[in-house]
Design a protein around this motif. Sequence first.
Motif, mmCIF file in Angstrom:
data_model
loop_
_atom_site.group_PDB
_atom_site.id
_atom_site.type_symbol
_atom_site.label_atom_id
_atom_site.label_comp_id
_atom_site.label_asym_id
_atom_site.label_seq_id
_atom_site.Cartn_x
_atom_site.Cartn_y
_atom_site.Cartn_z
ATOM 1 N N ALA A 133 0.715 3.920 -2.932
ATOM 2 C CA ALA A 133 0.387 5.325 -2.681
ATOM 3 C C ALA A 133 1.457 6.248 -3.264
ATOM 4 C CB ALA A 133 0.240 5.559 -1.178
ATOM 5 N N GLU A 134 2.709 5.889 -3.069
ATOM 6 C CA GLU A 134 3.792 6.712 -3.602
ATOM 7 C C GLU A 134 3.805 6.708 -5.129
ATOM 8 O OE1 GLU A 134 7.208 5.042 -1.707
ATOM 9 O OE2 GLU A 134 6.975 6.292 0.094
ATOM 10 N N GLU A 147 -0.683 10.236 5.023
ATOM 11 C CA GLU A 147 0.710 10.667 5.077
ATOM 12 C C GLU A 147 1.357 10.832 3.707
ATOM 13 O OE1 GLU A 147 2.710 7.805 7.485
ATOM 14 O OE2 GLU A 147 1.233 7.950 9.118
ATOM 15 N N VAL A 148 0.890 10.062 2.744
ATOM 16 C CA VAL A 148 1.525 10.098 1.426
ATOM 17 C C VAL A 148 0.688 10.898 0.436
ATOM 18 C CG1 VAL A 148 2.396 8.725 -0.503
ATOM 19 C CG2 VAL A 148 2.681 7.902 1.841
ATOM 20 N N HIS A 204 -3.404 0.593 7.982
ATOM 21 C CA HIS A 204 -2.174 0.928 7.267
ATOM 22 C C HIS A 204 -2.498 1.673 5.971
ATOM 23 C CE1 HIS A 204 1.997 0.610 6.052
ATOM 24 N NE2 HIS A 204 1.640 0.056 4.905
ATOM 25 N N MET A 251 -1.450 5.573 4.909
ATOM 26 C CA MET A 251 -0.758 5.905 3.673
ATOM 27 C C MET A 251 -1.502 7.015 2.916
ATOM 28 S SD MET A 251 1.976 4.187 3.644
ATOM 29 C CE MET A 251 1.878 4.532 5.413
ATOM 30 N N HIS A 309 0.823 -1.208 0.000
ATOM 31 C CA HIS A 309 0.000 0.000 0.000
ATOM 32 C C HIS A 309 0.859 1.260 0.000
ATOM 33 C CE1 HIS A 309 -3.607 -2.263 0.235
ATOM 34 N NE2 HIS A 309 -3.453 -2.664 1.480
ATOM 35 N N ARG A 310 2.002 1.230 0.713
ATOM 36 C CA ARG A 310 2.885 2.400 0.690
ATOM 37 C C ARG A 310 3.460 2.604 -0.705
ATOM 38 N NH1 ARG A 310 5.840 6.156 3.124
ATOM 39 N NH2 ARG A 310 4.950 5.747 5.174
#
Length: 255
Positions: free
Chosen positions: A55-56, A100-101, A93, A97, A51-52
């Motif tokens: 998202a990025e 924060e992202v 989580h 993301m 997921h991070r």
Amino acid sequence: MRAPRFLYRLYARRLRRKLNGELLPRHVAVAMDGNRRWARQQGFDDPGIGHRYGAEHLEDLLDWCAGIGIDHVTVYVASVDNLQKRAGGEVAHLMSMIEEVIAERLMRPGNRWRLHLAGHLDALPDATAHALKTAREATADRAGGQLTIAIGYDGQAEIVDAVRDLLEAEAAQGTDIAELADRLSAADIGAHRYTPDLPEADLIIRTSGERRLPSFLLWQSARAELYFCDVYWPGFRHVDFLRALRDYSDRRRGR
């Protein structure tokens, strides 16, 4: 390693040169699917790490679209069903993301995209809904492209909500139901969508190899071209995007 990178850049430039600017989509929508499967494929013990990376990777997509002149982008982040059926830790989580992202980076100075939201924000944790609403307000006056994030979203629910809003608005004006039924048009319902000012999707891309729409933009996809890509979303490369645009252009050219 230099040769493959050089060949990759060469191939990307070749694809880009072959695209006809007059046949490019105005509105690209992406169902960003396969984050967890990508993480497992990469050997991560926690598939939620995908997921991070996913998202990025949205930032890359927006750069690709801006670079080629596509000003309307919609991305499918999570359905209500996803939020209800996935494990609590994974959902937490994913929400962090988004906060924060995605939301944070959209508010950075120099970012050209203004944010629109589609879906039921009341299905999200308060912190996530607040972060997205704050980003929407902070980017509202930008003159660049429009990014719509579909979260807590379901295409069928959007149509039902649009019809309900239409009926309520007409009832408030004293319209007779038989009269409304006699003159009802698609434009009447479309005007009550979550994002009524957004043009219909021209190209819808779904990653991860699935060959179906996950209740994504069902109303707006009536005349869209569909492109299914076998790679998982975090592994979706610039050349994959350019191939999707090439496929779209070829179909339009053949009409």
